[in-house]
Design an enzyme around this catalytic site. Structure first.
Site, mmCIF file in Angstrom:
data_model
loop_
_atom_site.group_PDB
_atom_site.id
_atom_site.type_symbol
_atom_site.label_atom_id
_atom_site.label_comp_id
_atom_site.label_asym_id
_atom_site.label_seq_id
_atom_site.Cartn_x
_atom_site.Cartn_y
_atom_site.Cartn_z
ATOM 1 N N ASP A 1 80.069 84.149 78.463
ATOM 2 C CA ASP A 1 78.968 84.956 78.979
ATOM 3 C C ASP A 1 79.575 86.225 79.582
ATOM 4 O O ASP A 1 80.473 86.817 79.004
ATOM 5 C CB ASP A 1 78.140 84.132 79.965
ATOM 6 C CG ASP A 1 76.678 84.540 79.992
ATOM 7 O OD1 ASP A 1 76.416 85.737 80.202
ATOM 8 O OD2 ASP A 1 75.800 83.675 79.818
ATOM 9 N N ASN B 1 70.851 93.519 77.993
ATOM 10 C CA ASN B 1 71.344 92.251 78.518
ATOM 11 C C ASN B 1 72.411 92.333 79.589
ATOM 12 O O ASN B 1 72.353 91.602 80.545
ATOM 13 C CB ASN B 1 71.863 91.363 77.381
ATOM 14 C CG ASN B 1 72.107 89.936 77.839
ATOM 15 O OD1 ASN B 1 71.257 89.356 78.499
ATOM 16 N ND2 ASN B 1 73.259 89.384 77.525
#
Length: 292
Positions: free
Chosen positions: A198, A104
């Site tokens: 994030d 990711n």
């Protein structure tokens, strides 16, 4: 307050899940990925020129090599990526594909080591982990995550920041010279209703910036975890920041339209675009992978 300009969209590429911006000073180029769109993008701010490459699997990040090539973290593992030829070559399988995880977010520290996380692609189970990859091979450093983001390190390299996005927590670790991590602790927690932390980035003062998914902006925290600044965006999903420009005071931000309703996408026509704004405190130079 470090913000000196409002965010502007410089490349309305409409990425479904834009992520992983990387500034390559020698090219004057901003590279980033669209995870769900399976694309790697290159944008030249001075001219507006843009290029894209198709990836063979979902790309979570790209990390630069001095050669001009890259290491790309795909759902299927770590790959060499050669933009000139447009080819990918498998370097290292990271996890059992039966987990349905994907890689990711990644980061290169000042020693040239690659750090990255994995996450459960359907975003349901805690099968994600934090890894370090260097000349000694692949090392699993922490686990128990559904969605990992980061990591990033402090200017002196002694603190590593890593994000549990669904848990809404940014953690800090101590990092030894040999890359071992210890003393995991909560650095910052995002309150309910403010979105999800994030990708992080650290500036020259050691302050930690984080994009906020579903939070309409980005936050800046002091090294002690105190909230210092909020930069509001015209789109809800801000994924990650990267410092660029000749003096590293131009901040580029990837965004996403993933998860937006049709009505929200109409209301946010720039969702998925690449944005930039200016700050007074520069970022840290982008490191290249060399310890592999």
């Amino acid at each position: 307050m470090s913000q000196t300009s409002a965010p502007e969209c410089v490349h309305p590429v409409a990425a479904e899940l834009g992520e992983g911006p990387v500034w390559r000073a020698g090219e004057g180029a901003l590279w980033f990925v669209d995870i769900k769109g399976r694309k790697i993008h290159r944008f030249l701010p001075d001219t507006g020129e843009a290029q894209s490459w198709d990836a063979p699997a979902s790309p979570g990040f790209i990390a630069p090599l001095a050669s001009g090539q890259w290491i790309a973290g795909l759902k299927t593992g770590l790959h060499w990526f050669d933009p000139a030829a447009g080819v990918f070559e498998l370097l290292q399988v990271v996890e059992d594909p039966r987990l349905d995880n994907r890689l990711n977010d990644g980061f290169v520290d000042a020693r040239g080591r690659l750090w990255f996380g994995s996450m459960h692609d359907p975003e349901e189970t805690l099968t994600g982990a934090l890894y370090r990859f260097d000349r000694d091979g692949l090392a699993r450093m922490d686990d128990g995550y559904c969605i990992t983001n980061g990591p990033a390190t402090s200017p002196d390299g002694r603190t590593l920041y890593h994000t549990d996005t669904l848990g809404k927590v940014i953690y800090a670790f101590d990092v030894s010279e040999d890359g071992a991590v210890s003393n995991k602790r909560e650095f910052a927690r995002i309150e309910e209703g403010a979105g999800y932390p994030d990708g992080p980035a650290v500036d020259a003062e050691g302050c930690v910036w984080t994009g906020l998914f579903a939070g309409w902006g980005a936050r800046r925290y002091s090294p002690a975890g105190e909230l210092l600044d909020f930069v509001r965006f015209p789109v809800a999903n801000v994924t990650k920041l990267a410092f660029g420009g000749p003096d590293l005071t131009t901040v580029y931000a990837t965004t996403a339209w993933k998860g937006l309703s049709d009505e929200a996408r109409v209301a946010q026509p720039l969702a998925g675009g690449l944005f930039r704004f200016n700050v007074s405190t520069p970022g840290l130079p982008q490191n290249e992978v060399r310890d592999v």
